[in-house]
Write a protein that holds these residues in place. Sequence first.
Motif, short mmCIF file in Angstrom:
data_model
loop_
_atom_site.label_atom_id
_atom_site.label_comp_id
_atom_site.label_asym_id
_atom_site.label_seq_id
_atom_site.Cartn_x
_atom_site.Cartn_y
_atom_site.Cartn_z
N ASP A 1 0.87 -1.18 0.00
CA ASP A 1 0.00 0.00 0.00
C ASP A 1 0.90 1.23 0.00
N ASP A 2 1.06 1.85 -1.16
CA ASP A 2 2.00 2.95 -1.34
C ASP A 2 1.29 4.07 -2.10
N ARG A 3 1.20 5.22 -1.49
CA ARG A 3 0.51 6.35 -2.11
C ARG A 3 1.14 6.73 -3.45
N ARG A 4 2.43 6.52 -3.58
CA ARG A 4 3.12 6.92 -4.81
C ARG A 4 2.63 6.11 -6.02
N VAL A 5 2.23 4.86 -5.78
CA VAL A 5 1.69 4.05 -6.87
C VAL A 5 0.38 4.65 -7.35
N ALA A 6 -0.48 5.04 -6.41
CA ALA A 6 -1.76 5.66 -6.77
C ALA A 6 -1.55 6.99 -7.47
N GLU A 7 -0.57 7.76 -7.05
CA GLU A 7 -0.29 9.05 -7.69
C GLU A 7 0.16 8.84 -9.13
N ALA A 8 1.02 7.86 -9.35
CA ALA A 8 1.47 7.57 -10.71
C ALA A 8 0.31 7.12 -11.57
N TYR A 9 -0.54 6.25 -11.01
CA TYR A 9 -1.71 5.76 -11.76
C TYR A 9 -2.62 6.90 -12.17
N SER A 10 -2.82 7.87 -11.27
CA SER A 10 -3.71 8.99 -11.57
C SER A 10 -3.16 9.85 -12.70
N ARG A 11 -1.84 9.80 -12.92
CA ARG A 11 -1.23 10.56 -14.02
C ARG A 11 -1.17 9.73 -15.31
N GLY A 12 -1.60 8.47 -15.24
CA GLY A 12 -1.48 7.60 -16.40
C GLY A 12 -0.09 7.04 -16.56
N ASP A 13 0.67 6.97 -15.47
CA ASP A 13 2.03 6.45 -15.51
C ASP A 13 2.11 5.12 -14.75
N LEU A 14 3.02 4.27 -15.18
CA LEU A 14 3.33 3.05 -14.46
C LEU A 14 4.66 3.24 -13.73
N PRO A 15 4.69 2.99 -12.43
CA PRO A 15 5.90 3.30 -11.65
C PRO A 15 6.98 2.23 -11.72
N LEU A 16 7.10 1.56 -12.85
CA LEU A 16 8.11 0.52 -12.97
C LEU A 16 9.52 1.06 -12.84
N SER A 17 9.76 2.23 -13.42
CA SER A 17 11.11 2.80 -13.38
C SER A 17 11.31 3.74 -12.21
N SER A 18 10.24 4.42 -11.78
CA SER A 18 10.39 5.43 -10.73
C SER A 18 10.33 4.84 -9.33
N LEU A 19 9.72 3.67 -9.17
CA LEU A 19 9.61 3.05 -7.85
C LEU A 19 10.25 1.67 -7.86
N PRO A 20 11.48 1.55 -7.41
CA PRO A 20 12.16 0.24 -7.42
C PRO A 20 11.39 -0.83 -6.64
N SER A 21 10.73 -0.45 -5.56
CA SER A 21 10.00 -1.44 -4.77
C SER A 21 8.83 -2.01 -5.57
N PHE A 22 8.14 -1.16 -6.32
CA PHE A 22 7.03 -1.62 -7.15
C PHE A 22 7.54 -2.54 -8.25
#
Length: 282
Positions: free
Chosen positions: A244-265
């Motif tokens: 449960d990571d707010r940053r994943v939801a923020e990326a999703y809301s922008r239409g981005d996938l956090p594969l590169s920006s969030l190493p944990s994801f």
Amino acid sequence: MIRIAVASGKGGTGKTTVATSLALLLARKGSVHFLDCDVEAPNGALFLRPVIDVTGPVTRPVPVVDESVCDHCGDCSAFCRFHALATTARRVLVFPEICHGCGGCALVCPPGAISETPRSIGQIAEGSVGAIRFTQGTLNAGETATVHLIRAVRRRESAVEVVVVDSAPGTSCPVVAAVEGADWVVLVTEPTPFGLNDLGLAVEMTRSLGLRTGVVINRDGLGDDRIDRFCASAGIPIIGRIADDRRVAEAYSRGDLPLSSLPSFRAEIEAIAGYLAAEVFV
């Protein structure tokens, strides 16, 4: 060819996030075809951002009655189990929205007064992004022929190493049409009472279809261990967890996938892909 279907018992669990992320990671090792079969609300293109090179309508045949030939016997309306035709003393009423396009009414019409004409039910768009071939179906507003369009999307499946199918949420006929024939169904859920209830329904669906099934817990750490206990009792493997990571939801809301920006994801999605590789790609 391996088919992986990503589904969920309810909406909002992160199903499309998992499906598109898996497609991107698997495409680094081979050819992938992503089929967006959530035709009432397709959004895989928002994250994969393919270049679309082919578009076209999907049609279904509906009856047309020649009243100058029709004798109003009622055989056509009696035959139609979906009640898409109604015979009166003066004319035959056709309700194309509920017609299933079987053509039976034309076959049973004694004077041959019924022909068929194509009716648009939606659109298919195809394109690519890197090693990923992309196909998306979009149902016309107010249309009910969801399964027909999903099957049209699946018929576009190309000869690749991996097919990733993003299905609609739930357990209704459109979901069955999207996941049937899959080598593995990934059910994305969340550790909440609603998530548990709908996961149970989704597991019943995949078991009734005889499909191998694994669970991904999204927003892990938000609730309690009810999903873990259910999966243990049902003998369903938990093949991945996404914190449960707010940053994943923020990326999703922008239409981005956090594969590169969030190493944990990325590590979490790689773990899911690794499990599938060990279980399916053998």
